[in-house]
Scaffold this active site. Structure first.
Site, short mmCIF file in Angstrom:
data_model
loop_
_atom_site.label_atom_id
_atom_site.label_comp_id
_atom_site.label_asym_id
_atom_site.label_seq_id
_atom_site.Cartn_x
_atom_site.Cartn_y
_atom_site.Cartn_z
N GLU A 61 -21.77 22.58 -23.77
CA GLU A 61 -22.75 23.69 -24.09
C GLU A 61 -22.96 23.51 -25.66
O GLU A 61 -22.19 23.44 -26.34
CB GLU A 61 -21.72 25.06 -23.94
CG GLU A 61 -22.50 26.19 -24.22
CD GLU A 61 -21.90 27.71 -24.02
OE1 GLU A 61 -20.98 27.50 -23.24
OE2 GLU A 61 -22.39 28.61 -24.51
N GLU A 86 -21.18 24.13 -31.91
CA GLU A 86 -21.59 25.33 -32.60
C GLU A 86 -21.48 25.11 -34.28
O GLU A 86 -20.41 24.58 -34.56
CB GLU A 86 -20.83 26.53 -32.31
CG GLU A 86 -21.28 27.83 -32.82
CD GLU A 86 -22.79 28.09 -32.92
OE1 GLU A 86 -23.25 28.46 -31.88
OE2 GLU A 86 -23.40 28.32 -34.11
N ASP A 113 -23.31 19.88 -35.79
CA ASP A 113 -24.36 19.88 -35.09
C ASP A 113 -24.34 19.00 -33.69
O ASP A 113 -23.86 17.97 -33.52
CB ASP A 113 -25.21 18.73 -35.90
CG ASP A 113 -26.78 18.84 -35.46
OD1 ASP A 113 -27.35 19.12 -34.38
OD2 ASP A 113 -27.79 18.48 -36.32
N ASP A 135 -31.93 29.65 -30.53
CA ASP A 135 -32.59 30.08 -31.39
C ASP A 135 -33.99 30.07 -31.31
O ASP A 135 -34.65 28.85 -31.37
CB ASP A 135 -32.24 29.50 -33.10
CG ASP A 135 -30.75 30.02 -33.39
OD1 ASP A 135 -30.34 31.04 -33.10
OD2 ASP A 135 -30.10 28.91 -33.79
N THR A 205 -23.40 36.33 -22.34
CA THR A 205 -23.13 35.90 -23.38
C THR A 205 -23.29 37.05 -24.38
O THR A 205 -24.08 37.99 -23.87
CB THR A 205 -23.91 34.78 -23.91
OG1 THR A 205 -25.28 35.07 -24.10
CG2 THR A 205 -24.00 33.52 -22.98
N ARG A 206 -23.08 37.01 -25.64
CA ARG A 206 -23.14 38.09 -26.53
C ARG A 206 -24.70 38.36 -26.63
O ARG A 206 -25.03 39.43 -26.80
CB ARG A 206 -22.66 37.57 -27.78
CG ARG A 206 -22.62 38.78 -28.99
CD ARG A 206 -21.84 38.36 -30.08
NE ARG A 206 -20.25 38.34 -29.91
CZ ARG A 206 -19.45 38.21 -30.81
NH1 ARG A 206 -19.72 38.18 -32.15
NH2 ARG A 206 -18.17 38.14 -30.43
N TYR A 207 -25.62 37.35 -26.81
CA TYR A 207 -27.02 37.37 -27.08
C TYR A 207 -27.45 37.97 -25.87
O TYR A 207 -28.55 38.80 -26.03
CB TYR A 207 -27.48 36.08 -27.52
CG TYR A 207 -27.37 35.84 -29.06
CD1 TYR A 207 -26.44 35.53 -29.64
CD2 TYR A 207 -28.69 36.13 -29.78
CE1 TYR A 207 -26.31 35.36 -31.14
CE2 TYR A 207 -28.60 36.31 -31.12
CZ TYR A 207 -27.51 35.79 -31.66
OH TYR A 207 -27.32 35.52 -32.96
N GLU A 208 -27.20 37.88 -24.78
CA GLU A 208 -27.84 38.40 -23.61
C GLU A 208 -27.49 39.84 -23.45
O GLU A 208 -28.32 40.58 -23.33
CB GLU A 208 -27.24 37.75 -22.27
CG GLU A 208 -27.61 38.31 -20.95
CD GLU A 208 -27.27 37.67 -19.83
OE1 GLU A 208 -27.96 37.00 -19.12
OE2 GLU A 208 -25.89 38.02 -19.33
C1 LIG Z 1 -29.08 32.55 -30.85
S1 LIG Z 1 -27.35 32.22 -30.89
C2 LIG Z 1 -27.12 32.35 -29.24
C3 LIG Z 1 -25.37 31.86 -29.25
C4 LIG Z 1 -24.78 32.18 -27.57
N1 LIG Z 1 -25.29 31.11 -26.80
C5 LIG Z 1 -25.13 33.44 -26.96
O1 LIG Z 1 -25.97 33.31 -25.92
O2 LIG Z 1 -24.55 34.36 -27.38
C6 LIG Z 1 -27.85 30.33 -30.88
C7 LIG Z 1 -26.69 29.64 -31.49
O3 LIG Z 1 -26.95 28.08 -31.58
C8 LIG Z 1 -26.40 27.70 -32.72
N2 LIG Z 1 -27.12 26.27 -32.96
C9 LIG Z 1 -28.55 26.16 -33.05
N3 LIG Z 1 -28.68 24.72 -33.12
C10 LIG Z 1 -27.56 24.12 -33.24
C11 LIG Z 1 -26.98 22.67 -33.19
N4 LIG Z 1 -28.02 21.87 -33.44
N5 LIG Z 1 -26.08 22.34 -33.10
C12 LIG Z 1 -24.75 23.53 -32.77
N6 LIG Z 1 -25.16 24.72 -32.81
C13 LIG Z 1 -26.38 25.01 -32.71
C14 LIG Z 1 -26.63 28.40 -33.70
O4 LIG Z 1 -25.59 28.54 -34.96
C15 LIG Z 1 -26.50 30.07 -32.90
O5 LIG Z 1 -24.94 30.49 -33.14
#
Ligand SMILES: C[S@@+](CC[C@H](N)C(=O)[O-])C[C@H]1O[C@@H](n2cnc3c(N)ncnc32)[C@H](O)[C@@H]1O
Length: 228
Positions: A61, A86, A113, A135, A205-208
């Site tokens: 994930e 994350e 990353d 994002d 998920t939280r964002y959903e």
């Molecule tokens: C909009 S949030 C969604 C979080 C979660 N998936 C949810 O649906 O609640 C996107 C997440 O992806 C992470 N993210 C973005 N690019 C990443 C990367 N290259 N490696 C790890 N995490 C990353 C960000 O830090 C952020 O927490």
């Protein structure tokens, strides 16, 4: 544990990193990070590698936020090792708390990353991948930051085994179209489904939850890694 934070600085990484934990909270974080660590490398050498051997399938994930989905999938699939990535420290800390509270033993976490973790995975090493509410980077000049891009799709294509599914969810119409436009024509993937109905095993998920509260309609896309 050594060198992981250094390893994660090889590429530009955009977005929030979260608080700098100090004192007892930092110690707890470090202990948990060591316990769930997914990636290690030789300090100075900067070559990341997986720090564990999974007994069965591995699912990945990318960007798990606070880890609701990662934890739920790990609990529902005890024979699978879930690897979550994350870079937002508060999210990782929250995920660690959930993993410990629920006694999850089949999950690994990379605080950094996701691309570094993906680099460390063997060809065809992943049996399922999730990119949930990535994002959106809405400004045109930031589109190159989007996780769905040709380089990352090639990386998914390399690490997903034949027949493996890549699941993408988003509530941003422009990002949903971007996903269709980029994954659809990629030679390694075929579309399995593109629907407004979440997957049957979907914990949310939280964002959903935020998207639904604010009246946006998510899309759930499933792609299959075509046989090599
Ligand atoms: C909009 S949030 C969604 C979080 C979660 N998936 C949810 O649906 O609640 C996107 C997440 O992806 C992470 N993210 C973005 N690019 C990443 C990367 N290259 N490696 C790890 N995490 C990353 C960000 O830090 C952020 O927490």
């Amino acid at each position: 544990m050594s060198g992981i934070d250094d390893i994660s600085n090889r590429r530009n990484l955009y977005g929030r990193r979260g608080s700098r934990l100090r004192g007892a909270r930092r110690t707890t974080f470090d202990l948990r990070r060591d316990r769930f660590v997914a990636l290690s490398g030789d300090e100075g050498e900067g070559i990341p590698r997986l720090s564990f051997e999974a007994p069965g399938d591995m699912w990945l994930e990318v960007g798990f936020g606070a880890g609701e989905h990662l934890v739920a999938q790990a609990l529902a699939n005890p024979a699978v090792t879930l690897i979550g990535c994350e870079h937002y420290m508060d999210g990782v800390a929250s995920c660690f708390s959930k993993l410990e509270a629920q006694g999850v033993g089949n999950a690994r976490v990379h605080h950094g990353d996701a691309r570094d973790l993906m680099d460390a995975v063997a060809d065809a090493g992943i049996a399922r991948a999730f990119l949930l509410y990535p994002d959106p980077w809405p400004k045109a000049r930031h589109h190159k930051r989007r996780f769905i891009n040709p380089e990352n799709l090639d990386s998914f294509a390399r690490i997903l085994r034949d027949g493996a599914h890549l699941r993408v969810a988003s509530d941003i119409p422009e990002y949903i179209d971007w996903t269709r436009e980029h994954v659809g024509p990629h030679p390694a993937f075929s579309l399995v489904s593109d629907t407004g109905e979440a997957w049957a095993d979907w914990p949310g998920t939280r964002y959903e939850a935020k998207a639904l509260r604010e009246g946006r309609t998510p899309a759930y896309l499933t792609y299959e890694r075509i046989t090599r």
